[in-house]
Design an enzyme around this catalytic site. Structure first.
Site, PDB file in Angstrom:
ATOM      1  CE1 TYR A   1      -2.280  -2.748  -8.722  1.00 43.81           C
ATOM      2  CE2 TYR A   1      -0.329  -0.793  -7.951  1.00 43.81           C
ATOM      3  CZ  TYR A   1      -0.488  -2.624  -8.025  1.00 43.81           C
ATOM      4  OH  TYR A   1      -1.136  -3.034  -6.772  1.00 43.81           O
TER       5      TYR A   1
ATOM      6  CE1 TYR B   1      -8.471   2.266 -10.279  1.00 34.25           C
ATOM      7  CE2 TYR B   1      -6.433   2.794 -10.755  1.00 34.25           C
ATOM      8  CZ  TYR B   1      -7.443   2.106  -9.970  1.00 34.25           C
ATOM      9  OH  TYR B   1      -7.097   0.750 -10.634  1.00 34.25           O
TER      10      TYR B   1
ATOM     11  CB  CYS C   1     -13.962   5.734 -30.427  1.00 36.62           C
ATOM     12  SG  CYS C   1     -12.991   5.827 -32.146  1.00 36.62           S
ATOM     13  CD  GLU C   2     -14.567   4.674 -23.325  1.00 32.77           C
ATOM     14  OE1 GLU C   2     -15.017   5.025 -22.496  1.00 32.77           O
ATOM     15  OE2 GLU C   2     -15.222   3.534 -23.566  1.00 32.77           O
TER      16      GLU C   2
ATOM     17  CD  GLU D   1       0.248  -9.034   1.492  1.00 35.51           C
ATOM     18  OE1 GLU D   1      -0.622  -8.524   0.939  1.00 35.51           O
ATOM     19  OE2 GLU D   1       0.281 -10.554   1.118  1.00 35.51           O
ATOM     20  N   PRO D   2       4.062  -5.146  -0.598  1.00 35.63           N
ATOM     21  CG  PRO D   2       7.034  -5.486  -0.993  1.00 35.63           C
ATOM     22  CD  PRO D   2       5.871  -5.712   0.052  1.00 35.63           C
TER      23      PRO D   2
ATOM     24  N   GLY E   1       0.418  -1.493   0.104  1.00 34.46           N
ATOM     25  CA  GLY E   1      -0.517  -0.133  -0.141  1.00 34.46           C
ATOM     26  C   GLY E   1       1.154   1.179  -0.105  1.00 34.46           C
TER      27      GLY E   1
HETATM   28  C1  LIG Z   1      -2.693  -4.771  -4.856  1.00 37.83           C
HETATM   29  C2  LIG Z   1      -1.999  -5.991  -2.516  1.00 37.83           C
HETATM   30  C3  LIG Z   1      -0.744  -5.377  -3.182  1.00 37.83           C
HETATM   31  C4  LIG Z   1      -0.006  -4.108  -3.016  1.00 37.83           C
HETATM   32  O1  LIG Z   1      -0.453  -2.865  -3.052  1.00 37.83           O
HETATM   33  P1  LIG Z   1       0.537  -2.412  -3.598  1.00 37.83           P
HETATM   34  O2  LIG Z   1       0.028  -0.246  -3.001  1.00 37.83           O
HETATM   35  O3  LIG Z   1       1.018  -1.999  -4.766  1.00 37.83           O
HETATM   36  O4  LIG Z   1       1.715  -2.022  -2.753  1.00 37.83           O
HETATM   37  C5  LIG Z   1      -0.196  -6.213  -1.059  1.00 37.83           C
HETATM   38  N1  LIG Z   1      -1.436  -6.773  -1.130  1.00 37.83           N
HETATM   39  C6  LIG Z   1      -2.535  -7.125  -1.298  1.00 37.83           C
HETATM   40  C7  LIG Z   1      -3.931  -8.665  -0.209  1.00 37.83           C
HETATM   41  C8  LIG Z   1      -2.904  -6.529  -2.231  1.00 37.83           C
HETATM   42  O5  LIG Z   1      -4.335  -6.500  -3.384  1.00 37.83           O
END
Ligand SMILES: *Cc1c(COP(=O)(O)O)cnc(C)c1O
Length: 419
Positions: free
Chosen positions: A373, A319, A344-345, A275-276, A240
């Site tokens: 992403y 977004y 075409c949007e 989980e980066p 996150g």
């Molecule tokens: C998307 C996601 C992440 C990674 O998020 P980032 O903002 O890219 O770091 C980590 N864990 C889970 C469960 C996710 O769905």
């Protein structure tokens, strides 16, 4: 140090001038820098140096390219996967099964089986129902699988609503107030080794405070679980951490994040996982594009029409996201323009009224911060192909994903004989 620099007036990725890549591979094309990926991995790991033996699992969904995953596997990263397809990729890239965490709110029966058969390190269970299903599968096969329970801490991550995942109304995890009883119920089930808790409240977070609040709630849950006799040896703090999409934006550093984590989790006595995704890959890639032509628009600024579109880079359309846009060979002149793709949007708009480098037909430019992403969200809308991807390493580069041409996509389609 930044590996996307002007040299002799030409934008380079590491030692490779971008016009050389455009020449060899065509445009649009995603270009990643290996040195930047490695540096981000190291900075993230260094930020966690106050913790003992943290486990880092790259969020594959942010950039699932096999070469990118291989770079991170070599840095000792595991993988956080959210589908069977991502699991297959992580394994193909050389990630150790034991270092793979399987997250995701809707793992299918087949995906749960796949994870068990691959011998992954941990399932992050997102509901009581999923836990029961996993238990049945594991029991059938006579195995016990390591699991964490993902909780929804009901914290506002203060990010875009579509990438906020930790509010009560979001679909992810189990409600905090039911977590202890669900954990106990699952711990009683055969085949499951309930060993921890997990949280992930959203993406592109610009502020550590919501994370700290969520982690605080997780810490209280761990204490509650232990008080009720449950064993908790692991905690997964998710990803996150946000990245600057504009040159003047300031985000918490991995070091600040790590210091906060060390403080909040000081007495948890668990092995922590992270989980980066975006913070590793986002600023390690650009989308290289060529201007098709400029078009006047009444009295307003011109439309600069580039050959990349919302199908190649969806974030602005999805977004309202900002990506810096820079000429590959800036003259020093500036102009104000709307930057759009050919689709075409009206949603196929990268920027309105943006001050940019003066640029015209045939010129190359980049959308910055496109390493996460980006390619992974591409579609073939408007019967465009899938964009190619290139990885740069010093003065060499390789195509790490072929451009998929529209006719290849068409090859998978059939007109039934009765038509
Ligand atoms: C998307 C996601 C992440 C990674 O998020 P980032 O903002 O890219 O770091 C980590 N864990 C889970 C469960 C996710 O769905």
């Amino acid at each position: 140090m930044d590996h996307f620099q002007l040299r002799n007036g030409i934008l380079h990725v590491e030692d490779v001038p971008l016009p050389a890549i455009a020449e060899a591979v065509g445009t649009p094309v995603y270009v990643y820098s290996r040195a930047t990926l490695v540096r981000h991995a190291q900075v993230f790991r260094d930020g966690l140096s106050g913790l003992s033996d943290p486990h880092i699992a790259f969020a594959v969904k942010s950039n699932p390219n096999l070469a990118v995953l291989r770079v991170l596997a070599k840095e000792g990263f595991g993988a956080d996967v959210v589908s069977g397809g991502e699991l297959t990729r992580a394994l193909a890239a050389g990630m150790k099964p034991a270092d793979i965490v399987f997250s995701g709110v809707g793992k299918t029966h087949a995906e749960l089986v796949q994870g068990i058969e691959a011998g992954i390190g941990q399932f992050n269970i997102e509901s009581e129902e999923e836990g029961y299903e996993l238990s049945a599968i594991a029991q059938d096969r006579g195995v016990r699988v390591a699991c964490a329970l993902r909780v929804n801490p009901d914290v506002d991550a203060r990010t875009h609503e579509k990438i906020s995942t930790g509010k009560r109304e979001n679909k992810f995890g189990v409600p905090l107030d039911r977590a202890a009883s669900i954990y106990a119920a699952l711990a009683d089930k055969p085949g499951l080794d309930m060993r921890g808790v997990a949280v992930h409240i959203g993406s592109q977070l610009g502020d550590l405070e919501p994370l700290e609040t969520a982690f605080g709630k997780l810490g209280a849950l761990i204490a509650e679980l232990r008080g009720k006799g449950q064993s908790v040896t692991h905690a997964d703090l998710g990803g996150g951490l946000g990245v600057p999409y504009r040159k003047d934006e300031v985000f918490p550093t991995p070091a600040e994040y790590g210091a906060m984590v060390a403080r909040v989790t000081a007495d948890w006595s668990v092995r922590l996982s992270f989980e980066p995704g975006r913070v590793i890959a986002g600023n390690a890639g650009v989308l290289l594009t060529r201007v098709i032509r400029s078009k006047r628009s009444g009295n307003g600024p011109p439309f600069v029409i580039v050959d990349a579109a919302m199908n190649d880079l969806a974030r602005p359309a999805m977004y309202g996201a900002w990506h810096d846009f820079d000429a590959v060979q800036p003259t020093g002149e500036r102009m104000t323009a709307h930057i759009v793709g050919p689709i075409c949007e009206t949603g196929d708009t990268f920027a309105m009224d943006r001050e940019i480098d003066a640029i015209g037909a045939g010129d190359l430019a980049v959308f910055r911060t496109a390493g996460a992403y980006g390619a992974t969200m591409a579609s073939s809308y408007n019967s465009r192909g899938y964009v190619a991807e290139v990885l740069v390493d010093g003065d060499r580069f390789a195509v790490v994903a072929d451009r998929i041409m529209p006719h290849s996509i068409m090859d998978a389609e059939r007109v039934p004989e009765w038509l």
